[in-house]
Design an enzyme around this catalytic site. Sequence first.
Site, PDB file in Angstrom:
ATOM      1  N   ARG A   1      15.563 -43.412 -46.906  1.00 21.04           N
ATOM      2  CA  ARG A   1      15.932 -42.009 -46.658  1.00 21.04           C
ATOM      3  C   ARG A   1      14.872 -41.097 -47.264  1.00 21.04           C
ATOM      4  NH1 ARG A   1      20.352 -40.942 -49.830  1.00 21.04           N
ATOM      5  NH2 ARG A   1      20.248 -42.939 -50.875  1.00 21.04           N
TER       6      ARG A   1
ATOM      7  N   ARG B   1      13.060 -59.603 -34.682  1.00 21.47           N
ATOM      8  CA  ARG B   1      14.395 -59.712 -35.284  1.00 21.47           C
ATOM      9  C   ARG B   1      15.383 -58.893 -34.472  1.00 21.47           C
ATOM     10  NH1 ARG B   1      14.303 -57.097 -40.130  1.00 21.47           N
ATOM     11  NH2 ARG B   1      16.393 -57.854 -40.514  1.00 21.47           N
TER      12      ARG B   1
ATOM     13  N   LYS C   1       4.158 -50.765 -40.006  1.00 20.92           N
ATOM     14  CA  LYS C   1       4.362 -52.209 -39.873  1.00 20.92           C
ATOM     15  C   LYS C   1       3.070 -52.922 -39.470  1.00 20.92           C
ATOM     16  CE  LYS C   1       7.568 -55.524 -38.015  1.00 20.92           C
ATOM     17  NZ  LYS C   1       9.003 -55.728 -37.903  1.00 20.92           N
TER      18      LYS C   1
HETATM   19  C1  BTN Z   1      10.077 -58.834 -36.492  1.00 21.18           C
HETATM   20  O1  BTN Z   1      10.943 -58.360 -35.742  1.00 21.18           O
HETATM   21  O2  BTN Z   1       9.519 -58.135 -37.334  1.00 21.18           O
HETATM   22  C2  BTN Z   1       9.685 -60.282 -36.388  1.00 21.18           C
HETATM   23  C3  BTN Z   1       8.572 -60.489 -35.395  1.00 21.18           C
HETATM   24  C4  BTN Z   1       8.128 -61.931 -35.259  1.00 21.18           C
HETATM   25  C5  BTN Z   1       7.138 -62.095 -34.149  1.00 21.18           C
HETATM   26  C6  BTN Z   1       6.547 -63.470 -34.127  1.00 21.18           C
HETATM   27  S1  BTN Z   1       5.134 -63.606 -33.094  1.00 21.18           S
HETATM   28  C7  BTN Z   1       5.149 -65.330 -33.278  1.00 21.18           C
HETATM   29  C8  BTN Z   1       6.592 -65.756 -33.199  1.00 21.18           C
HETATM   30  N1  BTN Z   1       7.005 -65.914 -31.834  1.00 21.18           N
HETATM   31  C9  BTN Z   1       7.960 -65.035 -31.483  1.00 21.18           C
HETATM   32  O3  BTN Z   1       8.497 -64.975 -30.357  1.00 21.18           O
HETATM   33  N2  BTN Z   1       8.259 -64.252 -32.516  1.00 21.18           N
HETATM   34  C10 BTN Z   1       7.469 -64.593 -33.683  1.00 21.18           C
END
Ligand code: BTN
Length: 322
Positions: A320, A120, A185
Site C-alpha cells: 500500500r 502463478r 518484476k
Molecule cells: C509468475 O507468475 O511470476 C511465475 C512465472 C513463471 C514463468 C516460468 S517460464 C518457465 C516456466 N514455464 C512456464 O510455463 N512457467 C514457468
Amino acid sequence: MDHRLLLDCLSPDAAVSGSALAAHLGVTRAAVWKQVEVLRALGAPIQAAAGRGYRLAWPVEWLDGENLLAALDSDLRRRVGVRVHWQVDSTSSELLRRAGSEAGDLRVCLAETQSAGRGRRGRHWQSPLGGNLYFSLLKRFDHGMGALTGLSLAAGTAVIAALTDCGVSGVGLKWPNDVLARGRKLAGVLIELGGEFLGPCHAVIGVGINLRLPDTVANTIDQPAIDLASLCEHPVSRNRHASRRLSPQVATLDRFAAQGFAAVADDYARADLLRGKPVRVLGASGPIDGIADGVDARGALRVRHGERIALYDSAEISVRAQ
Ligand code: BTN
C-alpha cells in the site's frame, strides 16, 4: 524452411534484403516474407527497414544445451539432464509430462519460446522468442509434499544468488516469489508438485527471467516489468546466465532437501522486500490491510494486524502507498 536458418542470416549491423535472403535460402521472396511474419508473431526482434530489408533489433544468442552442460562442474553434469527446445507449450508442462517416464534426480528444460507459458494463479507468461530465459527444473524429493512448504521462497533465493553471481545488484524478493528490481518484476517462479503426498514426490520449479523484454511485450504485462538488459552495462549472455543459474539452484535445492526452509531462512530475510511495509493481503476472505513482518519457520508470510500476527501460506500481496 527452418526458422533458425533465416534468423541466422540477420544481424543488428546491416539490413539484408528480402531477395538476398530468398537467394541464400533457396526460397521465394514471398516465402521469406511469410517466415518473417511467423517469427515476428513469436516475438523475434526483426525490424523491417523500408526498401532495405530486414535486420535484428539486437543480437540474438541462441541457447546451446551442450555449452550449458560443459559449463557445469563434473558432479553436477553427471546428475543433471538438460534439454533445450526451440518451442514448447511450457517448459514446466514438459517436465511434468516426463516426470513419470524418466528416471533421474534432476532434469532441466529450456525453450527459446513457449506457446502456453504459465504464471502463478493461472496467468499467462509471455514468452517472446529468443529474448528471455524460460527455464524449468525437476527435482525429486523423498519425504512427501508436506516437507516442501517454503520451496518457492528457496527457489527465489537461488534466482537472486544467480543474478548476484552475474553482477546484478539491488534485486530482492516480494513474497512469495516475485523477483523485483527497482520495484519492477524481473523474474517469476512457479512451483508445481507431483507424486505422493506422503512419499516420493517431485517439484517442477519454473523460472522466467526477463533478459530482454521488447516494449511491445512489456506494455501488455499487467504489472510494471524490467529486464536485465536495462540493469546491466554489458550485454547479457543467455547461455552464461542459464549455466550460472543452474549451480546455485541445485545447491539451494540440495540444502532445502536436507534442512527444509531453515537452510535458506537467512538468505530470504536478506532479500525480503516486504518486511516492515504496509501491505494488503488478498486472501480467500477478501482484502485485509496490515504490516508485513517477515516469514515464520516454514516460510509462511507474517502480517501484523494491530496487535495480532496472522500467517499466510498462500495469498496475493500488494504494497500500500504510505
Ligand atoms: C509468475 O507468475 O511470476 C511465475 C512465472 C513463471 C514463468 C516460468 S517460464 C518457465 C516456466 N514455464 C512456464 O510455463 N512457467 C514457468
